[in-house]
Design a protein around this motif. Sequence first.
Motif, short mmCIF file in Angstrom:
data_model
loop_
_atom_site.label_atom_id
_atom_site.label_comp_id
_atom_site.label_asym_id
_atom_site.label_seq_id
_atom_site.Cartn_x
_atom_site.Cartn_y
_atom_site.Cartn_z
N ALA A 71 16.97 11.34 32.33
CA ALA A 71 18.12 10.87 32.26
C ALA A 71 18.42 10.15 33.86
O ALA A 71 19.47 9.32 34.04
N MET A 72 17.74 10.48 34.71
CA MET A 72 17.47 9.87 36.18
C MET A 72 16.48 9.48 36.81
O MET A 72 15.38 10.29 36.65
N ILE A 73 16.30 8.32 37.20
CA ILE A 73 14.92 7.93 37.84
C ILE A 73 15.00 7.35 39.11
O ILE A 73 16.11 6.24 39.07
N SER A 74 14.72 7.78 40.18
CA SER A 74 15.12 7.21 41.29
C SER A 74 13.99 7.52 42.29
O SER A 74 12.72 7.90 42.02
N ASN A 75 14.12 6.76 43.41
CA ASN A 75 12.93 7.19 44.43
C ASN A 75 13.61 7.53 45.86
O ASN A 75 14.37 6.63 46.65
N PRO A 76 13.59 8.90 46.17
CA PRO A 76 14.09 9.16 47.34
C PRO A 76 13.62 8.30 48.64
O PRO A 76 14.50 8.56 49.92
N GLY A 77 12.26 8.11 48.72
CA GLY A 77 11.98 7.39 49.74
C GLY A 77 12.00 6.02 49.80
O GLY A 77 11.77 5.34 50.64
N ASP A 78 12.60 5.42 48.94
CA ASP A 78 12.93 4.10 49.01
C ASP A 78 14.22 3.55 48.08
O ASP A 78 14.40 3.49 46.97
N PRO A 79 15.42 3.36 48.92
CA PRO A 79 16.64 3.12 48.40
C PRO A 79 16.66 1.67 47.88
O PRO A 79 17.52 1.39 46.93
N ALA A 80 15.36 1.00 47.91
CA ALA A 80 15.57 -0.32 47.28
C ALA A 80 15.08 -0.15 45.74
O ALA A 80 15.03 -1.08 45.04
N PHE A 81 14.70 1.03 45.32
CA PHE A 81 14.14 1.07 43.91
C PHE A 81 15.27 1.07 43.16
O PHE A 81 16.36 1.46 43.35
N PRO A 82 15.09 0.10 42.26
CA PRO A 82 15.83 0.01 41.00
C PRO A 82 16.00 1.37 39.96
O PRO A 82 15.65 1.31 38.93
N ALA A 83 16.97 2.10 40.61
CA ALA A 83 17.28 3.48 39.94
C ALA A 83 17.87 3.20 38.51
O ALA A 83 18.53 2.26 38.21
N TYR A 84 17.56 4.36 37.65
CA TYR A 84 18.10 4.16 36.26
C TYR A 84 18.91 5.40 36.04
O TYR A 84 18.31 6.54 36.60
N SER A 85 20.08 5.65 35.39
CA SER A 85 20.54 6.78 35.01
C SER A 85 21.44 6.61 33.71
O SER A 85 21.69 5.57 33.56
N SER A 86 21.37 7.72 33.09
CA SER A 86 22.10 7.84 31.80
C SER A 86 22.84 9.25 31.75
O SER A 86 21.93 10.06 31.90
N THR A 87 24.14 9.14 31.34
CA THR A 87 24.69 10.42 31.38
C THR A 87 25.53 10.53 29.74
O THR A 87 25.61 9.85 29.14
N PHE A 88 25.80 11.88 29.55
CA PHE A 88 26.42 12.32 28.60
C PHE A 88 28.01 12.04 28.70
O PHE A 88 28.60 12.35 29.74
N ASP A 89 28.73 11.31 27.80
CA ASP A 89 30.11 11.00 27.91
C ASP A 89 31.01 12.42 28.04
O ASP A 89 30.72 13.45 27.38
N LYS A 90 31.74 12.24 28.95
CA LYS A 90 32.73 13.41 29.14
C LYS A 90 33.42 13.98 27.90
O LYS A 90 33.54 15.09 27.56
N GLU A 91 34.02 13.01 27.08
CA GLU A 91 34.71 13.37 25.93
C GLU A 91 33.96 14.06 24.73
O GLU A 91 34.23 15.00 24.26
#
Length: 267
Positions: A71-91
């Motif tokens: 649900a989250m793809i990130s690069n803590p070592g590279d802020p320029a990395f094109p991060a991805y995220s997907s969450t569950f809707d609150k409702e």
Amino acid sequence: MPNRKLIVTDLDGTLLTAVSCLLLPESELIIKQLAKAGHQIILTSGRAYRTMLPYYQKLELSTPMISYNGAMISNPGDPAFPAYSSTFDKEFVKSYFSAVKEKVNAFIGESDTHYYRYKGSDYLENFFPSKDTDLIDGPLDETLRDSLYSCVMGADDEYSDFLKSEAEKAPGIGWRHWSGSPYSELYKLDSDKAKGLAYIMRYLGFKKEDVIALGDSDNDYEAMKLAGTAYCMKGCKSDLLKANFPQTEFDCHHNGAAIELLKLLGE
């Protein structure tokens, strides 16, 4: 380097010891050695980003990382990395929790800013510790004010079919057990470890034959299928993995993942 590999490894029960969640010194040394040799090390887990980060930093990595089962793809070592995220809707989460709260004996969830807990457990504290978080206790149908990356629950097996059927009433939502435990989780059909790995393979330019994957649970299966070489951990609880992949020579309490990588790569 012409023979560099993309190495994707699960954490708990794979690179880390089970339950106690320790990164053994020999495993740490080997992973650092492989990274120094030019191989790309990708950590992947159902854990939260915040609880993966200490291991990432300890291993001195600079590569992308897959959190919350994709649900989250990130690069803590590279802020320029094109991060991805997907969450569950609150409702959706509030509605689901309301339907199942009489059946669960624990339910937790995390957003970018808050940790929500209803009847937590010592077991879940190993993977989603509440210390140093903005903790909100109480029934989530009353307390929730964010979309969530993770929704994990504990319940007796007799309620599994009910928990699953309530989850699958919503489009794009699945439900699964944690291998060998009374805990389960919701997941997004569009976000899993395999899709996270495919995203990173495209970004870094790796082909299937250059990918090595290690895991110990059912939720590692699809990602391991993407790899040219894959091993499940000796003694893992997943019958699915054991039926489809060779096992490492040693288990997670004896540096099994790191030693297998060393054997494969001959570093």
